[in-house]
Design an enzyme around this catalytic site. Sequence first.
Site, PDB file in Angstrom:
ATOM      1  N   ASP A  12      12.093  32.982   5.923  1.00  0.00           N
ATOM      2  CA  ASP A  12      10.659  33.091   5.628  1.00  0.00           C
ATOM      3  C   ASP A  12      10.318  32.124   4.496  1.00  0.00           C
ATOM      4  OD1 ASP A  12       8.545  35.619   6.465  1.00  0.00           O
ATOM      5  OD2 ASP A  12       7.927  34.254   4.865  1.00  0.00           O
ATOM      6  N   PHE A  31       5.585  42.606  22.838  1.00  0.00           N
ATOM      7  CA  PHE A  31       4.614  43.650  23.177  1.00  0.00           C
ATOM      8  C   PHE A  31       4.729  44.877  22.277  1.00  0.00           C
ATOM      9  CE2 PHE A  31       5.542  41.162  26.952  1.00  0.00           C
ATOM     10  CZ  PHE A  31       4.269  40.819  27.379  1.00  0.00           C
ATOM     11  N   LEU A  32       5.548  44.808  21.214  1.00  0.00           N
ATOM     12  CA  LEU A  32       5.747  46.007  20.382  1.00  0.00           C
ATOM     13  C   LEU A  32       4.434  46.454  19.751  1.00  0.00           C
ATOM     14  CD1 LEU A  32       5.575  45.078  17.166  1.00  0.00           C
ATOM     15  CD2 LEU A  32       7.860  44.255  17.616  1.00  0.00           C
ATOM     16  N   LYS A  72       9.125  37.744  -0.634  1.00  0.00           N
ATOM     17  CA  LYS A  72       9.475  38.668   0.455  1.00  0.00           C
ATOM     18  C   LYS A  72      10.976  38.623   0.732  1.00  0.00           C
ATOM     19  CE  LYS A  72       6.542  39.411   4.161  1.00  0.00           C
ATOM     20  NZ  LYS A  72       5.933  39.138   5.472  1.00  0.00           N
ATOM     21  N   CYS A  89      -3.896  42.253  16.388  1.00  0.00           N
ATOM     22  CA  CYS A  89      -3.764  41.515  17.658  1.00  0.00           C
ATOM     23  C   CYS A  89      -5.013  41.525  18.544  1.00  0.00           C
ATOM     24  CB  CYS A  89      -2.579  42.069  18.451  1.00  0.00           C
ATOM     25  SG  CYS A  89      -1.001  41.726  17.666  1.00  0.00           S
ATOM     26  N   GLY A 108     -12.417  56.486  20.301  1.00  0.00           N
ATOM     27  CA  GLY A 108     -12.284  56.372  18.850  1.00  0.00           C
ATOM     28  C   GLY A 108     -13.416  55.552  18.264  1.00  0.00           C
TER      29      GLY A 108
HETATM   30  P1  NAD Z   1       2.927  38.629   9.909  1.00  0.00           P
HETATM   31  O1  NAD Z   1       1.771  38.017   9.275  1.00  0.00           O
HETATM   32  O2  NAD Z   1       3.253  40.075   9.665  1.00  0.00           O
HETATM   33  O3  NAD Z   1       4.266  37.803   9.541  1.00  0.00           O
HETATM   34  C1  NAD Z   1       4.389  36.430   9.674  1.00  0.00           C
HETATM   35  C2  NAD Z   1       5.472  35.931   8.711  1.00  0.00           C
HETATM   36  O4  NAD Z   1       5.717  34.551   8.972  1.00  0.00           O
HETATM   37  C3  NAD Z   1       5.106  36.031   7.240  1.00  0.00           C
HETATM   38  O5  NAD Z   1       6.118  36.712   6.535  1.00  0.00           O
HETATM   39  C4  NAD Z   1       4.993  34.557   6.803  1.00  0.00           C
HETATM   40  O6  NAD Z   1       5.378  34.360   5.445  1.00  0.00           O
HETATM   41  C5  NAD Z   1       5.980  33.907   7.746  1.00  0.00           C
HETATM   42  N1  NAD Z   1       5.810  32.460   7.930  1.00  0.00           N
HETATM   43  C6  NAD Z   1       4.669  31.731   8.084  1.00  0.00           C
HETATM   44  N2  NAD Z   1       4.946  30.425   8.252  1.00  0.00           N
HETATM   45  C7  NAD Z   1       6.307  30.304   8.211  1.00  0.00           C
HETATM   46  C8  NAD Z   1       7.212  29.214   8.332  1.00  0.00           C
HETATM   47  N3  NAD Z   1       6.784  27.969   8.528  1.00  0.00           N
HETATM   48  N4  NAD Z   1       8.528  29.460   8.220  1.00  0.00           N
HETATM   49  C9  NAD Z   1       8.986  30.702   8.015  1.00  0.00           C
HETATM   50  N5  NAD Z   1       8.174  31.793   7.891  1.00  0.00           N
HETATM   51  C10 NAD Z   1       6.853  31.601   8.002  1.00  0.00           C
HETATM   52  O7  NAD Z   1       2.744  38.392  11.484  1.00  0.00           O
HETATM   53  P2  NAD Z   1       3.112  39.381  12.694  1.00  0.00           P
HETATM   54  O8  NAD Z   1       2.148  40.516  12.724  1.00  0.00           O
HETATM   55  O9  NAD Z   1       4.564  39.649  12.666  1.00  0.00           O
HETATM   56  O10 NAD Z   1       2.739  38.447  13.937  1.00  0.00           O
HETATM   57  C11 NAD Z   1       3.492  37.304  14.277  1.00  0.00           C
HETATM   58  C12 NAD Z   1       3.108  36.867  15.686  1.00  0.00           C
HETATM   59  O11 NAD Z   1       3.443  37.888  16.630  1.00  0.00           O
HETATM   60  C13 NAD Z   1       1.608  36.608  15.873  1.00  0.00           C
HETATM   61  O12 NAD Z   1       1.436  35.560  16.783  1.00  0.00           O
HETATM   62  C14 NAD Z   1       1.116  37.912  16.508  1.00  0.00           C
HETATM   63  O13 NAD Z   1      -0.046  37.731  17.276  1.00  0.00           O
HETATM   64  C15 NAD Z   1       2.292  38.289  17.372  1.00  0.00           C
HETATM   65  N6  NAD Z   1       2.400  39.726  17.662  1.00  0.00           N
HETATM   66  C16 NAD Z   1       2.162  40.638  16.668  1.00  0.00           C
HETATM   67  C17 NAD Z   1       2.285  41.999  16.932  1.00  0.00           C
HETATM   68  C18 NAD Z   1       2.003  43.024  15.859  1.00  0.00           C
HETATM   69  O14 NAD Z   1       1.871  44.217  16.209  1.00  0.00           O
HETATM   70  N7  NAD Z   1       1.924  42.653  14.581  1.00  0.00           N
HETATM   71  C19 NAD Z   1       2.683  42.432  18.212  1.00  0.00           C
HETATM   72  C20 NAD Z   1       2.939  41.472  19.190  1.00  0.00           C
HETATM   73  C21 NAD Z   1       2.805  40.124  18.902  1.00  0.00           C
END
Ligand code: NAD
Length: 422
Positions: free
Chosen positions: A31, A148-149, A36, A256, A249
């Site tokens: 990261d 899809f989580l 973090k 998302c 709701g």
């Molecule tokens: P998040 O914001 O919780 O985490 C993203 C992480 O990536 C952060 O810790 C950030 O510091 C890090 N980051 C950014 N640029 C970086 C780089 N160049 N190198 C290394 N680390 C880097 O995001 P998330 O909620 O985990 O979502 C990530 C992706 O997954 C998104 O595209 C989202 O749409 C998708 N997604 C999310 C969920 C969900 O429930 N959150 C579910 C399915 C899919």
Amino acid sequence: MAQIAVIGTGYVGLTTGACFAHLGHGVVCLDVDAHKVARLNSGEIPILEDQLPELVKQGMTSGRLTFTTETAEAVGGAEFAFLCVPTPQSESGEADLTYVEMAAREIAPHIPRDSVVVNKSTVPVGSTRVVERAMRRSDVHVVSNPEFLREGTAVHDFLNPDRVVVGGDDQAAAMRVAELYAGTKAPVVVTDAASAEMIKYAANAFLATKISFVNAVATICEGVGADIRDVVRGMGYDKRIGHDFLRPGPGWGGSCFPKDTTALLRIAEQADYRFDLLEGVIAANLGQFDRTAERIAAGLTAGETVAVWGLTFKALTDDLRDSPSLEIVRRLLKKGLRVQAFDPTVSGNLAVIPEVVITDSELRACDGASVLAVLTEWENFRWVDPSEVANRLSTRRVVDGRNLLDRSVWRSAGFDYQGIGR
Ligand code: NAD
């Protein structure tokens, strides 16, 4: 067992890393957020997610899970690199691929030949090409593997997925990714990259449609004297419909659905199709926020206080991104009302809306307020004694935006109880 790098340790990345380590793979999580990574290395989990602390600890103890800020350390020996970085909504509504491109450029000089870069971030059709172009490495494969989580049950969902989708123009590389999930025993859909990317957007848009649909039916139920709870029960037994996501709701939100539905509208435009249906779904959702706020504010004058229970976009997560509760709170503040809120995951002040007074209990949020609004379905709210709430509120009125409370108990305690669709 494989050697995996996970780029980004947010809700998706940290869950992916911990679960792959649990399945026996070696995982290095990378990261850019040094704070973090330091917290993770000291055993602290920066997000609220069931089972994640146990899994991370187990992975670190076994030596199969490590965290770093050094790109070369993370990907230098990796057979697979999972991109789990944010894809926020850009000003035009499209998914912003800046983080994905940046991550791809960063890993490109270090990743071994014949490795597979896996896009797990939610990205528009054609993004595997974007990653390929950013990397400029013809000896590395790029594959799409949408996630899809659900937050709150992320570990469970990752280890017990309904399906795993892998898409790539190189089917052998796609199969290699699919094999990483062998331990989950999930059905696997192996397809081309565009179809994999489309599956994710179509699935999220369909789920958002289901909620907007049920919210619309709930509004009609109120007008005709029907009870939405019985209506969805009766609908859900139809196997073609199912019970899931048929709960009315205050409107849908979260990190998302809002951005992914808007991104799909833009994708449709680029395909020369005007997705009126999805536009209607989004408009209906904004209408649901308005309607819920109107209901809470009914009869109140500027300066009065609303007690709000729940700020996160759903229960069991600490994620506030695009939370329906915050949408409604903003509308209440705009009307000149004051908001006093309690959420089990929020303390101190609410950085995104500093005007909200954060309290440390459900009852304190009610002190001197004119109405109580339940906006997130935290289970604990169900068990608060209405007579104690009555002692704190100036009027016995509750708007239950999640149909969470026991209506008969609250009415017996003298409350004007209003749920959704009943
Ligand atoms: P998040 O914001 O919780 O985490 C993203 C992480 O990536 C952060 O810790 C950030 O510091 C890090 N980051 C950014 N640029 C970086 C780089 N160049 N190198 C290394 N680390 C880097 O995001 P998330 O909620 O985990 O979502 C990530 C992706 O997954 C998104 O595209 C989202 O749409 C998708 N997604 C999310 C969920 C969900 O429930 N959150 C579910 C399915 C899919």
